[in-house]
Design an enzyme around this catalytic site. Structure first.
Site, PDB file in Angstrom:
ATOM      1  N   ASN A  48     -17.648  15.268  17.874  1.00 52.83           N
ATOM      2  CA  ASN A  48     -19.061  15.494  18.522  1.00 52.83           C
ATOM      3  C   ASN A  48     -19.499  16.949  18.069  1.00 52.83           C
ATOM      4  O   ASN A  48     -20.794  17.139  17.949  1.00 52.83           O
ATOM      5  CB  ASN A  48     -18.853  15.327  19.917  1.00 52.83           C
ATOM      6  CG  ASN A  48     -18.660  14.161  20.455  1.00 52.83           C
ATOM      7  OD1 ASN A  48     -19.299  13.143  19.836  1.00 52.83           O
ATOM      8  ND2 ASN A  48     -17.863  13.674  21.676  1.00 52.83           N
ATOM      9  N   ASN A  76     -19.776  19.821  21.838  1.00 52.60           N
ATOM     10  CA  ASN A  76     -20.506  18.906  21.668  1.00 52.60           C
ATOM     11  C   ASN A  76     -21.988  19.384  21.544  1.00 52.60           C
ATOM     12  O   ASN A  76     -22.964  18.824  21.220  1.00 52.60           O
ATOM     13  CB  ASN A  76     -20.631  17.886  22.663  1.00 52.60           C
ATOM     14  CG  ASN A  76     -20.949  18.106  23.898  1.00 52.60           C
ATOM     15  OD1 ASN A  76     -20.914  19.342  24.297  1.00 52.60           O
ATOM     16  ND2 ASN A  76     -21.281  17.158  24.910  1.00 52.60           N
ATOM     17  N   PHE A  84     -19.994  24.084  24.870  1.00 54.51           N
ATOM     18  CA  PHE A  84     -19.009  23.339  24.514  1.00 54.51           C
ATOM     19  C   PHE A  84     -19.251  22.667  23.236  1.00 54.51           C
ATOM     20  O   PHE A  84     -20.223  22.828  22.719  1.00 54.51           O
ATOM     21  CB  PHE A  84     -18.829  22.418  25.865  1.00 54.51           C
ATOM     22  CG  PHE A  84     -18.286  23.143  26.932  1.00 54.51           C
ATOM     23  CD1 PHE A  84     -16.886  23.344  27.206  1.00 54.51           C
ATOM     24  CD2 PHE A  84     -19.044  23.575  28.079  1.00 54.51           C
ATOM     25  CE1 PHE A  84     -16.592  23.920  28.118  1.00 54.51           C
ATOM     26  CE2 PHE A  84     -18.578  24.112  28.965  1.00 54.51           C
ATOM     27  CZ  PHE A  84     -17.092  24.381  29.126  1.00 54.51           C
ATOM     28  N   HIS A 109      -8.115  20.966  20.303  1.00 52.05           N
ATOM     29  CA  HIS A 109      -9.474  21.054  19.939  1.00 52.05           C
ATOM     30  C   HIS A 109     -10.065  22.493  19.491  1.00 52.05           C
ATOM     31  O   HIS A 109     -10.969  22.648  19.016  1.00 52.05           O
ATOM     32  CB  HIS A 109     -10.324  20.672  21.288  1.00 52.05           C
ATOM     33  CG  HIS A 109     -11.423  19.610  20.808  1.00 52.05           C
ATOM     34  ND1 HIS A 109     -11.556  18.696  19.595  1.00 52.05           N
ATOM     35  CD2 HIS A 109     -12.594  19.303  21.542  1.00 52.05           C
ATOM     36  CE1 HIS A 109     -12.411  18.162  19.833  1.00 52.05           C
ATOM     37  NE2 HIS A 109     -13.164  18.511  20.854  1.00 52.05           N
ATOM     38  N   TYR A 151      -9.175  26.188  27.703  1.00 54.85           N
ATOM     39  CA  TYR A 151      -9.203  25.584  26.589  1.00 54.85           C
ATOM     40  C   TYR A 151      -8.324  26.500  25.457  1.00 54.85           C
ATOM     41  O   TYR A 151      -8.357  25.863  24.464  1.00 54.85           O
ATOM     42  CB  TYR A 151     -10.511  25.120  26.081  1.00 54.85           C
ATOM     43  CG  TYR A 151     -11.102  24.236  27.205  1.00 54.85           C
ATOM     44  CD1 TYR A 151     -10.683  22.956  27.239  1.00 54.85           C
ATOM     45  CD2 TYR A 151     -12.215  24.860  28.007  1.00 54.85           C
ATOM     46  CE1 TYR A 151     -11.325  22.225  28.354  1.00 54.85           C
ATOM     47  CE2 TYR A 151     -13.107  23.872  28.802  1.00 54.85           C
ATOM     48  CZ  TYR A 151     -12.538  22.673  29.073  1.00 54.85           C
ATOM     49  OH  TYR A 151     -12.937  21.839  30.075  1.00 54.85           O
TER      50      TYR A 151
END
Length: 192
Positions: A112, A66, A64, A21, A16
């Protein structure tokens, strides 16, 4: 009132690292260099630094996205940091790459990470630094938003996002001194 905690949002793990993000992580990395350490009690990478003569915490939740509120809530409770002393840095779909905006409070806008932080802090009244990453619909793309944010920026977008981070880093000392109006004026004024 001044910023005492800067939270960069992203997802942990090398897969990631370069995705849109993780723009919040990128800004905190720019502030910290590699000065963050794993803090198990906060489930995060964290470190204390001095910005504009103020002791300031830097945080990258290792949950993560959220579940970011777990880390933010744990650190703010432990160090007695009020919600209005928190700056959350995150990617923003509704702004083009290269844009950066500062605001206090407001809705999560479907993000989120922000939803979870709002739940953990019990209020929406914390500061947000929104880094534009664009939206797939502006590219006339049928790409699903969740897929879009979990991919790298296009090669022409990355320098724009990097410039927005650089401009944002320049106003962080003002935020840590409590000079919010000056920081917003400087950040929101277009450079030629």
């Amino acid at each position: 009132m001044a910023i005492r905690l800067i939270v960069g949002l992203g997802n942990p793990g090398p897969e990631y690292e370069q995705t849109r993000h993780n723009a919040g992580f990128w800004l905190v990395d720019a502030l910290a260099g590699r000065g963050l350490a794993r803090e198990a009690r906060f489930n995060a990478l964290a470190g204390k630094t001095n910005i504009a003569g103020q002791e300031t915490w830097l945080l990258q939740p290792q949950t993560f996205m959220n579940r970011s509120g777990q880390s933010v809530g744990a650190l703010t409770r432990f160090y007695k940091i009020a919600a209005d002393e928190v700056l959350v840095v995150h990617d923003e779909l509704d702004m083009p790459p290269g844009a950066a905006k500062l605001k206090k409070g407001g809705s999560s806008g479907g993000h989120n990470g922000l939803k979870d932080i709002t739940a953990a802090l019990g209020t929406q009244d914390y500061w947000r630094l929104r880094l534009g990453i664009g939206h797939p619909r502006t590219l006339a793309s049928q790409q699903v938003v969740a897929d879009y944010v979990l991919h790298r920026p296009r090669k022409e977008e990355q320098p724009l996002i990097d410039a927005a981070i650089e401009k944002s880093v320049a106003v962080i000392p003002l935020l840590c001194e409590g000079k919010f109006d000056a920081a917003m004026t400087q950040l929101h004024t277009a450079t030629k």
